[in-house]
Design a protein around this motif. Structure first.
Motif, PDB file in Angstrom:
ATOM      1  N   SER A 217       0.820  -1.206   0.000  1.00 31.37           N
ATOM      2  CA  SER A 217       0.000   0.000   0.000  1.00 31.37           C
ATOM      3  C   SER A 217       0.854   1.256   0.000  1.00 31.37           C
ATOM      4  N   ASN A 218       1.915   1.270   0.802  1.00 28.76           N
ATOM      5  CA  ASN A 218       2.776   2.449   0.877  1.00 28.76           C
ATOM      6  C   ASN A 218       3.522   2.694  -0.428  1.00 28.76           C
ATOM      7  N   ARG A 221       1.005   3.940  -3.045  1.00 29.06           N
ATOM      8  CA  ARG A 221       0.605   5.329  -2.839  1.00 29.06           C
ATOM      9  C   ARG A 221       1.736   6.269  -3.231  1.00 29.06           C
ATOM     10  N   TYR A 222       2.960   5.939  -2.818  1.00 30.11           N
ATOM     11  CA  TYR A 222       4.093   6.803  -3.133  1.00 30.11           C
ATOM     12  C   TYR A 222       4.313   6.897  -4.640  1.00 30.11           C
ATOM     13  N   ALA A 313       2.891   7.133   4.162  1.00 35.13           N
ATOM     14  CA  ALA A 313       3.339   6.056   3.278  1.00 35.13           C
ATOM     15  C   ALA A 313       4.851   5.938   3.279  1.00 35.13           C
TER      16      ALA A 313
END
Length: 399
Positions: A217-218, A221-222, A313
């Motif tokens: 997820s991080n 998102r990044y 994130a």
């Protein structure tokens, strides 16, 4: 709090203060072999680093394919939830990534061809500019004979060859492309089993599963936020350079997009060419205008918008982020600078996130939410104390 748990009592406690604090310093149980373990860890890290550097030609594209697979995974989930068969969902994911890569490759080729046409046009101006810089450095006591000789014999074709090698090292080699598309195909097919595997693993390894999901997820998102903001940054820079009549505006806009993936350093890389070409056609007014435009755009997008959107994130300090860019660029080449954040997050995943005993080090790496709250409370206390002292001083003077 964690630092008050399981500590032995001090042998000589200090005198208790007015607030009831005995002034004791908590101690912790330390293994007698801790220093040896630290040295073994550093040695293992060094061996792993040299190993990655030895297989950089394979590791770089494989990890890049992994990042792309993570970024497009929500597309698979969306299609499968709508009843699309897994095979078609896998093919859609591969097609989407392929279109993105081919489109970006086409833009790079267009920009490179434009640069190949632009550079010979300004070869005389670049040579004169370089010699003037060399003379100016000589006036302040810096020996610039090599720089003077380079620009005196400046050959645009040699610079094009160097840049072609750099571009080829990033995107153009057949091996690089074959590895990326092969790994994309295989990872896209294997990704269909990941949710089920996580559900099976969660009862026995909940922290590992939670950390892996958080890592995906991080990274997603990044990368997605950086891509969107990088496109916006590149387009705005392109339009601004067109207005300022800087040659090669499209090239420098694309360069700004690519450099948006390089934290801290990318801005300075992206601004140098438009400054040079802007100075060749417009002099110092154009140079100052380019610096102001790039500075405002970078401050708004990378310093204001991106941190708010990305949030937690990327829980890495500025120092670690800067070091990550340098470290991974040395280990696996230029692509390491672009993938520095996902790579550093992977290292944190393996050493910290999946190890409950290493939770104490998170604030040292960049998770500063609690530290900021404590600092705000301390600042509020100091402010209240200053007001109290000021009020007492006023009362004493009036008395």
């Amino acid at each position: 709090m964690w630092w008050t748990r399981k500590h032995s009592k001090p042998t000589e406690p200090a005198d208790a203060g007015d607030d009831g604090d005995d002034g004791s310093v908590p101690t912790e149980t330390v293994s007698e072999h801790r220093n040896a373990f630290i040295l073994l860890g550093l040695g293992g890290a060094a061996i792993a680093t040299f190993g990655l550097a030895a297989i950089a030609g394979i590791f770089g594209p494989v990890f890049f394919a992994l990042v792309l697979t993570i970024c497009v995974h929500p597309l698979r989930v969306l299609l499968e939830r709508r009843g699309v068969p897994r095979g078609i969902a896998t093919g859609s994911v591969i097609l989407a990534v392929t279109i993105l890569l081919v489109g970006f490759g086409y833009l790079v080729l267009v920009a490179f061809s434009q640069f190949a046409e632009l550079l010979p046009t300004f070869s005389a101006e670049i040579s004169a500019f370089g010699q003037e810089v060399a003379k100016w450095l000589a006036t302040i006591g810096i020996n610039a004979d090599e720089l003077h000789n380079f620009f005196a014999n400046f050959d645009p074709s040699s610079l094009i060859g160097v840049l072609g090698g750099v571009v080829g090292g990033l995107t153009g080699t057949i091996t690089f492309l074959v590895i990326i598309f092969t790994m994309l195909l295989l990872m896209a097919m294997d990704a269909g089993f990941i949710p089920t595997l996580f559900r099976q693993l969660y009862p026995t390894r909940p922290l590992v599963v939670t950390s892996l999901i958080g890592y995906g997820s991080n990274v997603r998102r990044y990368m997605v936020v950086t891509t969107v903001l990088g496109v916006a940054q590149g387009v705005v820079n392109w339009i601004a350079l067109l207005i300022l009549q800087v040659p090669g505006a499209f090239i420098w806009g694309l360069l700004a997009f690519v450099c948006s993936f390089i934290p801290n350093i990318g801005y300075f890389i992206a601004i140098i060419p438009p400054i040079v070409f802007g100075g060749l056609v417009g002099g110092w007014p154009t140079v100052i205008a380019v610096i102001v435009v790039y500075g405002v755009i970078n401050a708004v997008i990378q310093s204001v918008i991106q941190p708010r959107v990305v949030g937690r994130a990327v829980s890495l300090s500025q120092t670690i982020t800067f070091f990550s860019v340098l470290f991974w660029a040395v280990v696996i080449g230029p692509i390491g600078a672009i993938l520095a954040i996902p790579l550093s997050l992977l290292v944190r995943l393996m050493l910290v996130d999946t190890n409950p005993r290493m939770a104490w080090i998170r604030p040292m790496l960049g998770e500063l939410d609690e530290a900021k709250e404590v600092m705000a409370e301390v600042d509020a206390e100091y402010k209240a104390a200053r007001k109290t002292r000021k009020a007492e001083k006023v009362r004493s003077n009036s008395a």
